[in-house]
Design a protein around this motif. Sequence first.
Motif, PDB file in Angstrom:
ATOM      1  N   ASN A 127       0.695  -1.161   0.122  1.00 37.47           N
ATOM      2  CA  ASN A 127      -0.064   0.183  -0.009  1.00 37.47           C
ATOM      3  C   ASN A 127       0.931   1.268   0.088  1.00 37.47           C
ATOM      4  O   ASN A 127       0.499   2.497   0.331  1.00 37.47           O
ATOM      5  CB  ASN A 127      -0.863  -0.163   1.279  1.00 37.47           C
ATOM      6  N   LEU A 128       2.002   1.344  -0.408  1.00 37.40           N
ATOM      7  CA  LEU A 128       3.110   2.300  -0.176  1.00 37.40           C
ATOM      8  C   LEU A 128       2.691   3.222  -0.922  1.00 37.40           C
ATOM      9  O   LEU A 128       2.593   4.461  -0.649  1.00 37.40           O
ATOM     10  CB  LEU A 128       4.543   1.850  -0.392  1.00 37.40           C
ATOM     11  N   PRO A 129       2.424   3.040  -2.413  1.00 36.57           N
ATOM     12  CA  PRO A 129       2.075   4.170  -3.229  1.00 36.57           C
ATOM     13  C   PRO A 129       0.889   5.032  -2.767  1.00 36.57           C
ATOM     14  O   PRO A 129       1.183   6.363  -2.796  1.00 36.57           O
ATOM     15  CB  PRO A 129       1.848   3.494  -4.697  1.00 36.57           C
ATOM     16  N   GLU A 130      -0.010   4.317  -2.488  1.00 36.34           N
ATOM     17  CA  GLU A 130      -1.300   5.134  -1.916  1.00 36.34           C
ATOM     18  C   GLU A 130      -1.137   6.038  -0.827  1.00 36.34           C
ATOM     19  O   GLU A 130      -1.530   7.175  -0.869  1.00 36.34           O
ATOM     20  CB  GLU A 130      -2.328   4.109  -1.776  1.00 36.34           C
ATOM     21  N   LEU A 131      -0.374   5.375   0.212  1.00 31.69           N
ATOM     22  CA  LEU A 131       0.072   6.167   1.357  1.00 31.69           C
ATOM     23  C   LEU A 131       0.980   7.474   1.312  1.00 31.69           C
ATOM     24  O   LEU A 131       0.916   8.491   1.372  1.00 31.69           O
ATOM     25  CB  LEU A 131       0.559   5.317   2.440  1.00 31.69           C
ATOM     26  N   SER A 132       1.900   7.086   0.065  1.00 34.50           N
ATOM     27  CA  SER A 132       2.802   8.458  -0.531  1.00 34.50           C
ATOM     28  C   SER A 132       1.960   9.497  -0.894  1.00 34.50           C
ATOM     29  O   SER A 132       2.298  10.621  -0.662  1.00 34.50           O
ATOM     30  CB  SER A 132       3.917   7.736  -1.155  1.00 34.50           C
ATOM     31  N   LYS A 133       1.118   8.836  -2.055  1.00 36.21           N
ATOM     32  CA  LYS A 133       0.316  10.013  -2.617  1.00 36.21           C
ATOM     33  C   LYS A 133      -0.406  11.021  -1.501  1.00 36.21           C
ATOM     34  O   LYS A 133      -0.678  12.219  -1.776  1.00 36.21           O
ATOM     35  CB  LYS A 133      -0.473   9.274  -3.567  1.00 36.21           C
ATOM     36  N   PRO A 142      -6.192  15.028   7.196  1.00 37.45           N
ATOM     37  CA  PRO A 142      -4.780  14.608   7.708  1.00 37.45           C
ATOM     38  C   PRO A 142      -4.587  12.948   7.774  1.00 37.45           C
ATOM     39  O   PRO A 142      -5.656  12.457   8.061  1.00 37.45           O
ATOM     40  CB  PRO A 142      -4.554  15.351   8.707  1.00 37.45           C
ATOM     41  N   MET A 143      -3.518  12.655   7.682  1.00 36.10           N
ATOM     42  CA  MET A 143      -3.251  11.160   7.785  1.00 36.10           C
ATOM     43  C   MET A 143      -3.265  11.099   9.323  1.00 36.10           C
ATOM     44  O   MET A 143      -2.814  11.780  10.183  1.00 36.10           O
ATOM     45  CB  MET A 143      -1.970  10.825   7.227  1.00 36.10           C
ATOM     46  N   THR A 144      -3.856   9.810   9.850  1.00 38.78           N
ATOM     47  CA  THR A 144      -4.079   9.193  11.068  1.00 38.78           C
ATOM     48  C   THR A 144      -2.751   8.676  11.572  1.00 38.78           C
ATOM     49  O   THR A 144      -1.726   8.556  10.805  1.00 38.78           O
ATOM     50  CB  THR A 144      -4.970   8.283  11.166  1.00 38.78           C
ATOM     51  N   GLU A 145      -2.595   8.712  12.821  1.00 42.59           N
ATOM     52  CA  GLU A 145      -1.249   8.002  13.343  1.00 42.59           C
ATOM     53  C   GLU A 145      -0.842   6.688  12.929  1.00 42.59           C
ATOM     54  O   GLU A 145       0.106   6.200  12.733  1.00 42.59           O
ATOM     55  CB  GLU A 145      -1.123   8.109  14.971  1.00 42.59           C
ATOM     56  N   ASP A 146      -1.860   5.718  12.675  1.00 42.43           N
ATOM     57  CA  ASP A 146      -1.826   4.585  12.333  1.00 42.43           C
ATOM     58  C   ASP A 146      -1.160   4.638  10.908  1.00 42.43           C
ATOM     59  O   ASP A 146      -0.378   3.679  10.458  1.00 42.43           O
ATOM     60  CB  ASP A 146      -3.264   3.710  12.307  1.00 42.43           C
ATOM     61  N   GLU A 147      -1.802   5.506   9.966  1.00 41.83           N
ATOM     62  CA  GLU A 147      -1.419   5.580   8.708  1.00 41.83           C
ATOM     63  C   GLU A 147       0.177   6.081   8.604  1.00 41.83           C
ATOM     64  O   GLU A 147       0.903   5.531   7.779  1.00 41.83           O
ATOM     65  CB  GLU A 147      -2.441   6.337   7.912  1.00 41.83           C
ATOM     66  N   MET A 148       0.287   6.964   9.404  1.00 43.58           N
ATOM     67  CA  MET A 148       1.743   7.497   9.716  1.00 43.58           C
ATOM     68  C   MET A 148       2.787   6.254   9.901  1.00 43.58           C
ATOM     69  O   MET A 148       3.907   6.016   9.277  1.00 43.58           O
ATOM     70  CB  MET A 148       2.077   8.409  10.453  1.00 43.58           C
ATOM     71  N   GLN A 149       2.438   5.472  10.645  1.00 45.46           N
ATOM     72  CA  GLN A 149       3.154   4.301  11.232  1.00 45.46           C
ATOM     73  C   GLN A 149       3.234   3.401  10.101  1.00 45.46           C
ATOM     74  O   GLN A 149       4.376   2.926   9.952  1.00 45.46           O
ATOM     75  CB  GLN A 149       2.587   3.552  12.419  1.00 45.46           C
ATOM     76  N   ASP A 150       2.171   3.164   9.233  1.00 46.53           N
ATOM     77  CA  ASP A 150       2.221   2.288   8.360  1.00 46.53           C
ATOM     78  C   ASP A 150       3.216   2.647   7.372  1.00 46.53           C
ATOM     79  O   ASP A 150       3.789   1.861   6.432  1.00 46.53           O
ATOM     80  CB  ASP A 150       0.827   2.022   7.494  1.00 46.53           C
TER      81      ASP A 150
END
Length: 409
Positions: A127-133, A142-150
Amino acid sequence: MTLFWISTVALVVVACLMLAIPLRSKKANIDAQLRDDLNKALYKDRLSELAIEDDEGLVENQQDLVSDLKQSLLDDIPKQEKQAQSHVSPMAVFIPSAILIVGLSYGMYVTFGATDKVKNWQEVSANLPELSKKLMAGSAEPMTEDEMQDLTLALRTRLHYQPDDSTGWLLLGRIALANRDVTTATDAMENAYRLEPSNTDVQLGFAQALMMSPDEMDQNRARGLLTGLIKEDYVDLRVFSLLAFDAFEREDFAGAARYWGIMQRLIGPDDSRYEMLTRSIESAEARLGETSKKMGQISDNAVAVSITVSPEMAANPTSFLIVSAHTADGAPMPVAAARYPVGTFPRTVVLDDKDSMMEGRKLSDLDGLMIRARIDSDGNVSTREGDWYGESQPGKLGDTIEVNINQQY
């Protein structure tokens, strides 16, 4: 994941083969054969002895003795048959053992192998490309704390296999900066800078990480990077912001107000940040006024030094300002001295007894003094080549003494 299962199956097959080889090549039990051969040899030897003894007249009933000897030879035959009947097939051992190996191997993996965490790690990495975008887009949500950790986990995984990805290192450094993780931010930004030293985004990120470091050398390196970015055709507002906050922290309030003023001119009065910058400038000017007021009320045991520089002097931002107080006759050994980041000029500093350098001799003991100021370009006070310096006229404690740095060694 497919490679993992192929690998585990191969390892289990190897283990089963290691079990099968000794069972297949097991040596036949020849103990019984050896015993039979030995008994036959003993039987023949004994027959020969009986014949000799009979010839010599030592044996009366030779046939009875021969019958007993034959009977003893036949005593082992039932045992041999029983042993043959109790023989176990190798397959009877191999099949249960192989099942046990397979069951134990995969059973222990399911129990202790953290399969759920491995599965989550693989899903996050995919899921790295989607999170990076999502991070780079700066969406309203904003991104959640869990998303930032992922995202951090996925980036670390990718950078492990692709260590030359400067964009990945830059992204990891920005996440660490947001989390105030100075060590990770500095290491990641340094890797990005090593790969792309001319990239302005990388330079800015590296400078920001170094600025958070408590080490003075790191902070000086950050100032050097930021000063270099000012000379570019396009200057990011964050460069002036970092320089302004750094100057404010070093109590260079005039420099902080100047950088914030530049930011105001760049964004214009219609920008929502304009008023905030105005308040920052007012705060710096107020602190500058307080400092000036304190300078005007110098203690009789201290001296204020007002420093200006020659227009020809161009100080490296990583240089240091060294201010020293000497006896009025200009003796080379200073009585008191202090070192500051080079900052901006003109500026005023204060020397007092806490800056004294010799035990038993304080600055306040001097009846008269003179001041020397030097821009140390390499951080080594024992070398002077290329350094700029200046010295004052004799003065007294409690005065404000002026020094102009206008000479070069």
